[in-house]
Design an enzyme around this catalytic site. Structure first.
Site, mmCIF file in Angstrom:
data_model
loop_
_atom_site.group_PDB
_atom_site.id
_atom_site.type_symbol
_atom_site.label_atom_id
_atom_site.label_comp_id
_atom_site.label_asym_id
_atom_site.label_seq_id
_atom_site.Cartn_x
_atom_site.Cartn_y
_atom_site.Cartn_z
ATOM 1 N N ASP A 59 -7.131 -4.991 -5.025
ATOM 2 C CA ASP A 59 -6.993 -6.151 -4.808
ATOM 3 C C ASP A 59 -8.132 -6.798 -5.006
ATOM 4 O O ASP A 59 -9.147 -6.472 -5.115
ATOM 5 C CB ASP A 59 -6.637 -6.409 -3.115
ATOM 6 C CG ASP A 59 -6.312 -7.652 -2.440
ATOM 7 O OD1 ASP A 59 -5.742 -8.539 -3.105
ATOM 8 O OD2 ASP A 59 -7.143 -7.763 -1.562
ATOM 9 N N ASP B 141 -9.562 -10.548 -3.379
ATOM 10 C CA ASP B 141 -10.151 -11.271 -2.124
ATOM 11 C C ASP B 141 -9.943 -10.372 -0.848
ATOM 12 O O ASP B 141 -9.102 -10.057 -0.415
ATOM 13 C CB ASP B 141 -9.501 -12.402 -1.846
ATOM 14 C CG ASP B 141 -9.574 -13.527 -3.059
ATOM 15 O OD1 ASP B 141 -10.438 -13.989 -3.462
ATOM 16 O OD2 ASP B 141 -8.593 -13.876 -3.762
ATOM 17 N N ASP C 14 -7.072 -4.700 1.380
ATOM 18 C CA ASP C 14 -7.588 -5.097 2.625
ATOM 19 C C ASP C 14 -6.369 -5.552 3.701
ATOM 20 O O ASP C 14 -6.675 -5.689 4.822
ATOM 21 C CB ASP C 14 -8.701 -6.076 2.843
ATOM 22 C CG ASP C 14 -7.982 -7.266 2.284
ATOM 23 O OD1 ASP C 14 -7.547 -7.394 1.365
ATOM 24 O OD2 ASP C 14 -8.236 -8.305 3.214
#
Length: 219
Positions: free
Chosen positions: A9, A11, A167
């Site tokens: 991922d 951001d 995240d």
């Protein structure tokens, strides 16, 4: 040797872009005559792509307002893509170590592909990635497994030899549905409750690299 791959991922995982995302959101809100949002509020809205972010920030279902706001957001964000955004500590070193060991790397983000490519280039890490998938690259985005499976297919790696690192719950759910091992990044924008189904938890980019090399991709 069987090909091995890691899908990252963006951001909240490799890049801390929250300040720039907040500035872009508040540019949109200002254009609509609305009060700005604190960074902590924007943090809770991130994860499902910029259009969803704008819609939630504006608190509207009006199609024209969402389209106008989204266009304002993307234009502003592209012009200020990394004014304040930075790599998380150890991110570059982890990418260097993994590529040095022959692991194929790709990005699978819900940020649109053009902005994903732009920020990777500006932060000088685009060369690490064999493939870059954004939220608009395929018909579906995370938590759908489709972008993960398409990306691993483009790398010619099997799901069982591919790891999803992220995240948020979108990353973990997508990885699980794709049949991939998952690593949850505890420093990002998602809460720990979003990562409880992850196969492994990492508290730093260094730990991600250690988990990959010691547990998932042993020599």
């Amino acid at each position: 040797m069987t090909a091995r791959a890691v899908l990252f991922d963006l951001d909240g995982t490799l890049i801390d872009s929250l300040d720039d995302l907040t500035d872009a959101v508040n540019h949109v809100l200002n254009s609509f005559g609305k009060a700005p949002l604190a960074k902590s509020a924007v943090r809770k809205l991130v994860g499902k792509g910029s259009r969803n972010l704008v819609q939630r920030a504006l608190a509207t279902d009006d199609f024209e307002d969402i389209e106008r706001g989204h266009a304002l957001f993307e234009t502003f964000n592209a012009a200020h893509i990394a004014d304040k955004s930075r790599l998380y500590p150890g991110a570059r070193q982890a990418l260097e170590e993994l590529t040095g060991r022959g692991v194929l790397l790709a990005v699978v983000s819900n940020k649109n592909e053009a902005l994903s490519r732009l920020i990777l280039k500006v932060l000088s890490i685009d060369h690490f990635f064999v493939a870059i998938c954004g939220g608009d690259t395929y018909p579906e985005r995370k938590p759908s497994p489709l972008p993960l499976l398409r990306t691993s297919g483009a790398l010619s790696t099997l799901p069982e030899n591919t790891v999803m690192v992220g995240d948020s719950i979108n990353d973990i759910e997508a990885g699980k549905l794709a049949g991939m091992a998952t690593i949850g990044c505890t420093w990002g924008y998602g809460g720990l409750d979003e990562l409880e189904q992850a196969d492994h938890l990492a508290g730093s980019c260094r730990e991600v690299s250690d988990i990959l090399m010691e547990c998932l991709f042993p020599a």
